[in-house]
Motif scaffolding. Structure first.
Motif, PDB file in Angstrom:
ATOM      1  N   LYS A  17       0.819  -1.212   0.000  1.00 52.27           N
ATOM      2  CA  LYS A  17       0.000   0.000   0.000  1.00 52.27           C
ATOM      3  C   LYS A  17       0.855   1.265   0.000  1.00 52.27           C
ATOM      4  N   ASP A  18       2.136   1.107   0.324  1.00 50.70           N
ATOM      5  CA  ASP A  18       3.050   2.242   0.349  1.00 50.70           C
ATOM      6  C   ASP A  18       3.470   2.602  -1.076  1.00 50.70           C
ATOM      7  N   ASN A  19       3.340   3.868  -1.451  1.00 50.03           N
ATOM      8  CA  ASN A  19       3.656   4.299  -2.808  1.00 50.03           C
ATOM      9  C   ASN A  19       5.125   4.081  -3.162  1.00 50.03           C
ATOM     10  N   ALA A  20       6.023   4.244  -2.177  1.00 55.08           N
ATOM     11  CA  ALA A  20       7.446   4.022  -2.428  1.00 55.08           C
ATOM     12  C   ALA A  20       7.716   2.555  -2.751  1.00 55.08           C
ATOM     13  N   VAL A  21       7.022   1.655  -2.075  1.00 54.28           N
ATOM     14  CA  VAL A  21       7.172   0.221  -2.346  1.00 54.28           C
ATOM     15  C   VAL A  21       6.641  -0.108  -3.740  1.00 54.28           C
ATOM     16  N   ARG A  22       5.488   0.482  -4.101  1.00 51.42           N
ATOM     17  CA  ARG A  22       4.937   0.263  -5.446  1.00 51.42           C
ATOM     18  C   ARG A  22       5.923   0.734  -6.516  1.00 51.42           C
ATOM     19  N   GLU A  23       6.580   1.845  -6.249  1.00 46.95           N
ATOM     20  CA  GLU A  23       7.543   2.371  -7.202  1.00 46.95           C
ATOM     21  C   GLU A  23       8.710   1.387  -7.395  1.00 46.95           C
ATOM     22  N   ARG A  24       9.184   0.810  -6.295  1.00 48.81           N
ATOM     23  CA  ARG A  24      10.285  -0.158  -6.394  1.00 48.81           C
ATOM     24  C   ARG A  24       9.844  -1.434  -7.110  1.00 48.81           C
ATOM     25  N   TYR A  25       8.595  -1.828  -6.943  1.00 49.65           N
ATOM     26  CA  TYR A  25       8.056  -2.958  -7.715  1.00 49.65           C
ATOM     27  C   TYR A  25       8.177  -2.660  -9.214  1.00 49.65           C
ATOM     28  N   GLY A  26       7.818  -1.433  -9.602  1.00 48.54           N
ATOM     29  CA  GLY A  26       7.893  -1.049 -11.007  1.00 48.54           C
ATOM     30  C   GLY A  26       9.314  -1.068 -11.530  1.00 48.54           C
ATOM     31  N   ALA A 285     -16.121   6.739  11.758  1.00 48.10           N
ATOM     32  CA  ALA A 285     -16.275   5.845  10.607  1.00 48.10           C
ATOM     33  C   ALA A 285     -15.378   6.287   9.455  1.00 48.10           C
ATOM     34  N   GLU A 286     -15.313   7.590   9.220  1.00 49.81           N
ATOM     35  CA  GLU A 286     -14.437   8.107   8.151  1.00 49.81           C
ATOM     36  C   GLU A 286     -12.976   7.776   8.435  1.00 49.81           C
ATOM     37  N   LYS A 287     -12.570   7.934   9.698  1.00 51.08           N
ATOM     38  CA  LYS A 287     -11.179   7.645  10.061  1.00 51.08           C
ATOM     39  C   LYS A 287     -10.870   6.152   9.952  1.00 51.08           C
ATOM     40  N   GLU A 288     -11.847   5.313  10.285  1.00 55.09           N
ATOM     41  CA  GLU A 288     -11.619   3.864  10.194  1.00 55.09           C
ATOM     42  C   GLU A 288     -11.440   3.430   8.740  1.00 55.09           C
ATOM     43  N   ILE A 289     -12.273   3.970   7.845  1.00 52.10           N
ATOM     44  CA  ILE A 289     -12.125   3.638   6.419  1.00 52.10           C
ATOM     45  C   ILE A 289     -10.782   4.137   5.895  1.00 52.10           C
ATOM     46  N   GLN A 290     -10.396   5.346   6.301  1.00 52.12           N
ATOM     47  CA  GLN A 290      -9.104   5.898   5.891  1.00 52.12           C
ATOM     48  C   GLN A 290      -7.962   4.988   6.358  1.00 52.12           C
ATOM     49  N   SER A 291      -8.056   4.498   7.593  1.00 57.22           N
ATOM     50  CA  SER A 291      -6.996   3.672   8.165  1.00 57.22           C
ATOM     51  C   SER A 291      -6.937   2.276   7.553  1.00 57.22           C
ATOM     52  N   MET A 295      -8.053   5.180   1.928  1.00 62.43           N
ATOM     53  CA  MET A 295      -8.637   6.179   1.044  1.00 62.43           C
ATOM     54  C   MET A 295      -9.427   7.195   1.858  1.00 62.43           C
ATOM     55  N   PRO A 296      -9.274   8.478   1.537  1.00 64.13           N
ATOM     56  CA  PRO A 296     -10.095   9.499   2.198  1.00 64.13           C
ATOM     57  C   PRO A 296     -11.573   9.235   1.916  1.00 64.13           C
ATOM     58  N   PHE A 297     -12.416   9.495   2.912  1.00 63.91           N
ATOM     59  CA  PHE A 297     -13.830   9.154   2.759  1.00 63.91           C
ATOM     60  C   PHE A 297     -14.693  10.240   3.399  1.00 63.91           C
ATOM     61  N   THR A 298     -15.764  10.619   2.708  1.00 63.95           N
ATOM     62  CA  THR A 298     -16.695  11.629   3.205  1.00 63.95           C
ATOM     63  C   THR A 298     -18.083  11.016   3.332  1.00 63.95           C
TER      64      THR A 298
END
Length: 388
Positions: A17-26, A285-291, A295-298
């Motif tokens: 889920k970490d963007n830096a890890v995804r970048e290294r995968y690429g 609930a918004e914070k739980e979905i974010q965690s 993803m940010p959620f409204t």
């Protein structure tokens, strides 16, 4: 081998889920692809020249184009990992889809070139010299491409990458094309005519088909494809786990690239529930979905009557009526406004995209059945579409 490479070249490789890890995968996918395709290109070009096979030579240049695809993947991941800025507040994640689209163009271009050269070979055939060395090289190539397809497929599934899935599909199509080339080489021992050009046309058409399929998938993502059902269900389950939530609707998830999503939803709560307490619960609930879902959620609150026997009874009647009109339909946000001369039944109807009836027709059919409950009942309906 895949896990070995990940462990040694991708730090914290399990945290996808970490963007830096995804970048290294690429980067890993691109580096492995460049090395493998360069070796295959050199071997096939030599074998194609020695045997005089246009199919082997065409297959070699297909590997050369794959090197370009790996470069596109590398650049795509590099650009997609850039942080959000003033002009792109949601980040640059969709560049991954664009890189997948570019790879599909590479694949289709190679397919066109293979078909053209193969047609020339049909009208001006040249004898193909069988060689066990060339056949062995082709079989090794098939093995390498099968592994590359699996390698990119595993990486693509782990980080949900359209570009890597495109690379995996490309590798599998290469297996088919190389297999056809090897078949032509073997058949040259018995056939009185050259089948090389015909097999080349078949290979070219298959490559074109594969490229078109990849382009279709990536364009669908760029246009705004349907969100992952598992993500939708996970968000819904989290919301419904809070006791005050009576229902969830108008759930929307916007994708701005793999692993980059934003969401919103309407939740129904009892109309007499303390507003400050409800707001606090919804914040949680918004914070739980974010965690949990990253993803940010409204969340928007919709008050509904839950302790009125008359309203609850009428809602059940309306749900039954709507289901009779079409089992695909459902209702939410039901309210009753009682007047001296008439009563308005106000609700939303969720219409799936595969329902072909127009809203006007659906309302007419619903109104006809509601009028049977009493002439003083009138409907005020808002028709919604599901975005999930």
């Amino acid at each position: 081998m895949t896990n070995f490479l990940l462990r040694h070249f991708v730090k914290d490789y399990e945290n996808t889920k970490d963007n830096a890890v995804r970048e290294r995968y690429g980067y890993l996918s691109s580096a492995v692809g460049l090395v493998c395709n360069l070796l295959l290109f050199v071997v096939k070009l030599i074998m194609g020249t020695l045997t005089g096979s246009i199919a082997i030579t065409a297959d070699a240049f297909n590997n050369l184009s794959d090197m370009g695809s790996c470069t596109v993947t590398f650049v795509g991941f590099r650009m997609a990992s850039r942080p959000a800025d003033e002009d792109h507040p949601f980040g640059h994640g969709r560049i991954e889809y664009i890189s997948g689209l570019i790879i599909s163009f590479f694949i289709m271009l190679v397919g066109v070139e293979i078909v053209k050269s193969s047609i020339d070979k049909i009208f001006a055939p040249e004898p193909v010299e069988f060689s066990f060395v060339a056949l062995a090289a082709l079989l090794v190539s098939i093995g390498v491409k099968l592994w590359m397809g699996r390698f990119n497929g595993v990486l693509g599934r782990r980080i949900d990458s359209a570009a890597m899935r495109a690379s995996a599909t490309d590798s599998i199509s290469d297996c088919v094309s190389t297999g056809a080339t090897a078949l032509g080489l073997v058949l040259s021992l018995w056939l009185p005519f050259s089948i090389d050009g015909y097999l080349g046309v078949a290979v070219g058409c298959f490559v074109l088909y594969s490229g078109f399929g990849i382009a279709k998938d990536t364009v669908g993502q760029l246009l705004g494809g349907r969100p992952d059902p598992e993500l939708v269900h996970a968000a819904t389950d989290i919301l419904m786990s809070y006791g005050i939530v009576q229902g969830v609707h108008d759930l929307i998830i916007h994708s701005y690239g793999p692993g980059r999503a934003m969401g919103s939803a309407h939740v129904e709560i009892p109309e007499n529930y303390n507003l400050l307490k409800a707001h606090d619960i919804i914040d949680n609930a918004e914070k739980e979905i974010q965690s949990k879902l990253h993803m940010p959620f409204t969340i928007h609150l919709d008050p509904v009557a839950t302790d009125s026997p008359e309203v609850n009874s009428m809602r059940l009647e309306v749900e039954r009526i709507v289901a009779e009109v079409s089992p695909k339909l459902s209702i939410h946000d039901f309210r009753m406004v009682v007047g001296d001369t008439h009563t308005n039944l106000i609700f939303d109807v969720l219409v799936p995209f595969d329902c072909t009836e127009k809203n006007v027709t659906l309302k007419k059919r619903i109104d006809e059945k509601v009028s049977q409950l009493g002439e003083h009942y009138f409907t005020v309906i808002t028709f919604d579409r599901s975005y999930t």
